[in-house]
Design a protein around this motif. Structure first.
Motif, PDB file in Angstrom:
ATOM      1  N   ARG A  87       0.528  -1.345  -0.169  1.00  0.00           N
ATOM      2  CA  ARG A  87       0.050   0.755   0.226  1.00  0.00           C
ATOM      3  C   ARG A  87       1.444   1.194   0.438  1.00  0.00           C
ATOM      4  O   ARG A  87       2.087   1.177   0.576  1.00  0.00           O
ATOM      5  CB  ARG A  87      -1.071   0.297   1.060  1.00  0.00           C
ATOM      6  CG  ARG A  87      -2.071  -1.003   1.146  1.00  0.00           C
ATOM      7  CD  ARG A  87      -3.147  -0.319   0.254  1.00  0.00           C
ATOM      8  NE  ARG A  87      -4.294  -1.602   0.900  1.00  0.00           N
ATOM      9  CZ  ARG A  87      -5.252  -1.166   0.132  1.00  0.00           C
ATOM     10  NH1 ARG A  87      -5.836  -0.271  -0.368  1.00  0.00           N
ATOM     11  NH2 ARG A  87      -6.173  -2.182   0.489  1.00  0.00           N
ATOM     12  N   ASP A  88      -0.120   2.294  -0.661  1.00  0.00           N
ATOM     13  CA  ASP A  88       1.353   3.783  -0.851  1.00  0.00           C
ATOM     14  C   ASP A  88       0.854   3.762   1.223  1.00  0.00           C
ATOM     15  O   ASP A  88       0.140   3.657   1.761  1.00  0.00           O
ATOM     16  CB  ASP A  88      -0.192   4.481  -1.586  1.00  0.00           C
ATOM     17  CG  ASP A  88       0.779   5.787  -1.420  1.00  0.00           C
ATOM     18  OD1 ASP A  88       0.495   7.049  -0.601  1.00  0.00           O
ATOM     19  OD2 ASP A  88       1.567   6.441  -2.278  1.00  0.00           O
ATOM     20  N   ALA A  89       1.762   4.592   1.685  1.00  0.00           N
ATOM     21  CA  ALA A  89       1.776   4.770   3.630  1.00  0.00           C
ATOM     22  C   ALA A  89       0.696   5.722   3.529  1.00  0.00           C
ATOM     23  O   ALA A  89       0.024   5.981   4.201  1.00  0.00           O
ATOM     24  CB  ALA A  89       3.367   6.105   3.212  1.00  0.00           C
ATOM     25  N   ASP A  90      -0.145   6.174   2.469  1.00  0.00           N
ATOM     26  CA  ASP A  90      -0.743   7.107   2.504  1.00  0.00           C
ATOM     27  C   ASP A  90      -1.873   6.405   3.162  1.00  0.00           C
ATOM     28  O   ASP A  90      -3.307   7.224   3.349  1.00  0.00           O
ATOM     29  CB  ASP A  90      -1.197   8.486   1.747  1.00  0.00           C
ATOM     30  CG  ASP A  90      -0.803   9.804   1.452  1.00  0.00           C
ATOM     31  OD1 ASP A  90       0.129  10.325   2.770  1.00  0.00           O
ATOM     32  OD2 ASP A  90       0.005   9.742   0.850  1.00  0.00           O
ATOM     33  N   GLU A  91      -2.349   5.463   3.031  1.00  0.00           N
ATOM     34  CA  GLU A  91      -3.487   4.517   2.495  1.00  0.00           C
ATOM     35  C   GLU A  91      -3.253   3.762   4.041  1.00  0.00           C
ATOM     36  O   GLU A  91      -4.834   3.569   4.259  1.00  0.00           O
ATOM     37  CB  GLU A  91      -3.361   3.769   1.750  1.00  0.00           C
ATOM     38  CG  GLU A  91      -3.474   3.925  -0.062  1.00  0.00           C
ATOM     39  CD  GLU A  91      -3.414   3.564  -0.932  1.00  0.00           C
ATOM     40  OE1 GLU A  91      -3.188   2.396  -1.171  1.00  0.00           O
ATOM     41  OE2 GLU A  91      -4.148   3.511  -2.435  1.00  0.00           O
ATOM     42  N   LEU A  92      -2.189   3.251   4.795  1.00  0.00           N
ATOM     43  CA  LEU A  92      -1.738   3.338   6.031  1.00  0.00           C
ATOM     44  C   LEU A  92      -3.376   3.274   6.798  1.00  0.00           C
ATOM     45  O   LEU A  92      -3.801   2.672   7.979  1.00  0.00           O
ATOM     46  CB  LEU A  92      -0.651   3.226   6.041  1.00  0.00           C
ATOM     47  CG  LEU A  92      -0.183   2.027   4.957  1.00  0.00           C
ATOM     48  CD1 LEU A  92       1.549   1.902   5.986  1.00  0.00           C
ATOM     49  CD2 LEU A  92      -0.222   0.583   5.550  1.00  0.00           C
ATOM     50  N   PRO A  93      -3.219   4.462   6.925  1.00  0.00           N
ATOM     51  CA  PRO A  93      -4.540   4.938   8.271  1.00  0.00           C
ATOM     52  C   PRO A  93      -5.589   4.286   8.452  1.00  0.00           C
ATOM     53  O   PRO A  93      -6.660   3.417   8.775  1.00  0.00           O
ATOM     54  CB  PRO A  93      -4.646   6.362   8.253  1.00  0.00           C
ATOM     55  CG  PRO A  93      -3.080   6.946   7.808  1.00  0.00           C
ATOM     56  CD  PRO A  93      -2.515   5.623   6.894  1.00  0.00           C
TER      57      PRO A  93
END
Length: 97
Positions: free
Chosen positions: A72-78
């Protein structure tokens, strides 16, 4: 060994007439549609859920991409972490994993 429970001999049928009205109509009874309906119903919003096939037996039963963490893109992790939390909570509430 039991046979797969879905067959042409067991057609999909809703046993009652559709509701005359609803605050929200959701098209698709996969994991997203069902959980959206659940969360709306918990807020006392009337929901009609429409599915062409069987609930949770179409694409959602084959695709786990919504809550994967790897790649995943880091921005999607939350949002993935929150989805995983909800997944565990729903399993607990339903008594099913």
């Amino acid at each position: 060994m039991p046979t797969f429970p879905f067959s042409e001999a067991d057609p999909i049928q809703f046993p009652a007439p559709p509701p005359k009205s609803a605050d929200v109509v959701i098209i698709g009874g996969g994991v997203i549609g069902v959980t959206t309906a659940l969360f709306l119903a918990r807020r006392n919003i009337s929901v009609t859920l429409l599915e062409k096939g069987r609930i949770a037996a179409e694409q959602s039963s084959r695709n786990w991409g919504w809550i994967r963490k790897q790649g995943r893109d880091a921005d999607e992790l939350p949002i993935v972490i929150e989805a995983s939390r909800h997944w565990r909570q729903l399993a607990e509430e339903c008594g099913e994993d």
